[in-house]
Design a protein around this motif. Sequence first.
Motif: not given
Length: 764
Positions: A286-292, A300-306, A312-321
């Motif tokens: 889950s996203v919460s497990q990734i964040n934990k 530090k995670i960087i999502f490089a996407a088209i 989608i990935y802007e929303g995901l980035a907001k949920k991961i510290r």
Amino acid sequence: MISVILIFLLKFYMFSCGSNCRNLVTCGSCIGYAYETCVWCPAEDHKGYRCQSINFHKENKSWCNEHIYNPGFKSNILQNDTFNSGENGGKVVQYMPQKMEILVRPGTPVTFKMSYKPAQDYPLDVYYLMDYSYTMHNHKKQLETQGLEIYSELTKLTNNVQLGIGSFVEKPALPFAGPYSNAYSFENHLSLTKNMTLFKNVLTGNLTGSNYDDPEAGLDALMQAMVCQKQIGWRESARRIIVLTTDSTYHSAGDGKFVGAVKPNDMKCHLEDNKYTMSLVLDYPSVSQINKVATEHNFKIIFAAIPDVKIIYEGLAKKIRGAKYVELKEASNLITMIKNEYLELIRSIDINPEVPPHIELLLEPDCRVSGNCIVKHNESININATLKVKSCHESKTPSTVKLGPVALNEKLVISVISDCECDCERNILKTAFNSTKCSRNGTYQCGICKCNENRYGDDCRCEGTSTISVDLDKCKMNSSDTNYCSGRGTCSCGKCLLCYKGFSGDYCQYDDTACPSPGGKLCADRGVCRYGKCECDSKSTGVGCECPIDNNSCFAPHSKEICSGNGKCECGECICLPMESSNRTCSGRFCDSCDEFAEKRCLELENYAECNYLYNKIYCDESYNQTSLTEVKIVTKLDNTLPDHQMAKWCKKQFGNGTALVFKYLYPLSSPNILHVIIQEKLEQPPEVNLFIAIGVPFGVLILIGLLTIIIWKILVDIHDAREYKNFAEKSAAAGFTVPGIVNPVYRAPTVNINNPTFNRQSQ
């Protein structure tokens, strides 16, 4: 008269201050009292209370004819290694000191200083996590170019860089992938290394995977890349960055059931021969497990996407510290973002304290809040800390406090010893046992007797545990009293030693259930009733402890001003005052219920309302540090049909495309302390232009003006002609001419008639 009253009040204040401490009968309980500073009188010949407040002692120097016992605190730095960037193979030190020991009595603040300075060439690990599905062929070249540029740019910041490469496609089972699609959830192609030749060779390899659906196993791969620290080669002291590149969305928890992977992800490493072996057993994380995991292990995670999946990935980035999104394209700023992330890691510090519940910690600046502590290049930052023990700990073992930066393994470890026992209690001389001062039936310590079993009294002369004294008069507050100890206790050896439950005082004269009870609760459940008055805790005040000391309850949700800037806070409630602009007074729980204030309140709430419109209340409350004082509801259309909505204030946030978010806020009569925000589900659209009206109205107006002009002109001409004719008739009559109607006076009748042969009528 006024001076007499003031002196009386001062004496009463002194008496009440002393009474908070005077009920404490041992030296240890006296200095261990945390609500105020108490001092102990160890003098042998002292009469009366031995424990009094420090304020009472200052006003009554003759209270104790010997040095009082008033311990402060002792702090000792056990390890304080200086800053070191690891020169000559030495240990890297960026945070100091490392170990301290503090001996402190409850309620006494202890201040100390910490320092942080980022080391030069601090190790940096960057792991390139690539989407190897077939659709990534279009981006393969730019990924290779950017991968090599990342290493080139990072070596300009630090000479201690390692890079690694992993890839992912999809769980290898229908309906996500076919039997010949070469799909897999994660494979580690290259563990973190400084060998750039090897990195380049792996980076330029062929994309080999494919799958049927659009979402891919990015979260599966991300979890394994973080938890398989030994296999990936993450260094314990390094800054850690993961770059996940993809052109599609991701599967999350629950999607795995389609391929039979129904077990929840266990957040453990499952790599064999660098391949993830549990992809068809464990569900996607889950996203919460990734964040934990990312938070606990400082990733530090960087999502490089088209651009197609940007939302989608802007929303995901907001949920991961600490996560960020960057657009994947030829002119991408991915390299710049990685450089900025590294610089942000070394130029700012977030403190994550581990503090036991009975200890309070304050930091200045407060580095527990991200962004508060910025470190300038090649400089250090000093952090002032204040530690206070709130109460004696049940265990006599020292408590441990740990302070350290979030992204580093360096910590300051403090051993805190609560000073809840006096020196005279710790170090008892042999001669003190069965002392003559205690009738040889007790131990003399700190100026008082600690009686042996079956003995009691100030000098242990009384035998037994509860014997009626022959001198009952000493247990009466007044000689006229008929009952000793006010009929509420046991008189022994001339003193009321044991008051019944619920009573206190030298003569048990105080009813400890008769203190003020705001809201029907004794001392408002914020203090203890003793000696007929409420002894409030450190956060409350007032006769009945009904008033909080701080003003937190006077701040409206999302407001940074006490009582919205329109009043003052008294006893935890807002007293509304006239506004300077209009001299009117707002009403409401937070003095914000008035039309003049509505626009300002809307500006305070519009970002929070937008957040709830786009995401959810849990995420927005965490982002804006909100509590349960706010309720949010999204409705199809805003109206006044719901209860209390007549009192609501309408707000609107305008967006750049002309649309607007419409919402209302109110404090319902049923829950006046809770802010309700009601948001309209559909955005308000900009007004559409009606071409028929826009063109027809001006044209019609023009025609109407023309017709009115002609009609007015005709009326004016007729009036003018009538006046001219009247003038002509009057002049003709004055000249002797007769004006018979409209016949011309020079007219002469014809003398010859000629008939028209084609007209079948005879002349007359």
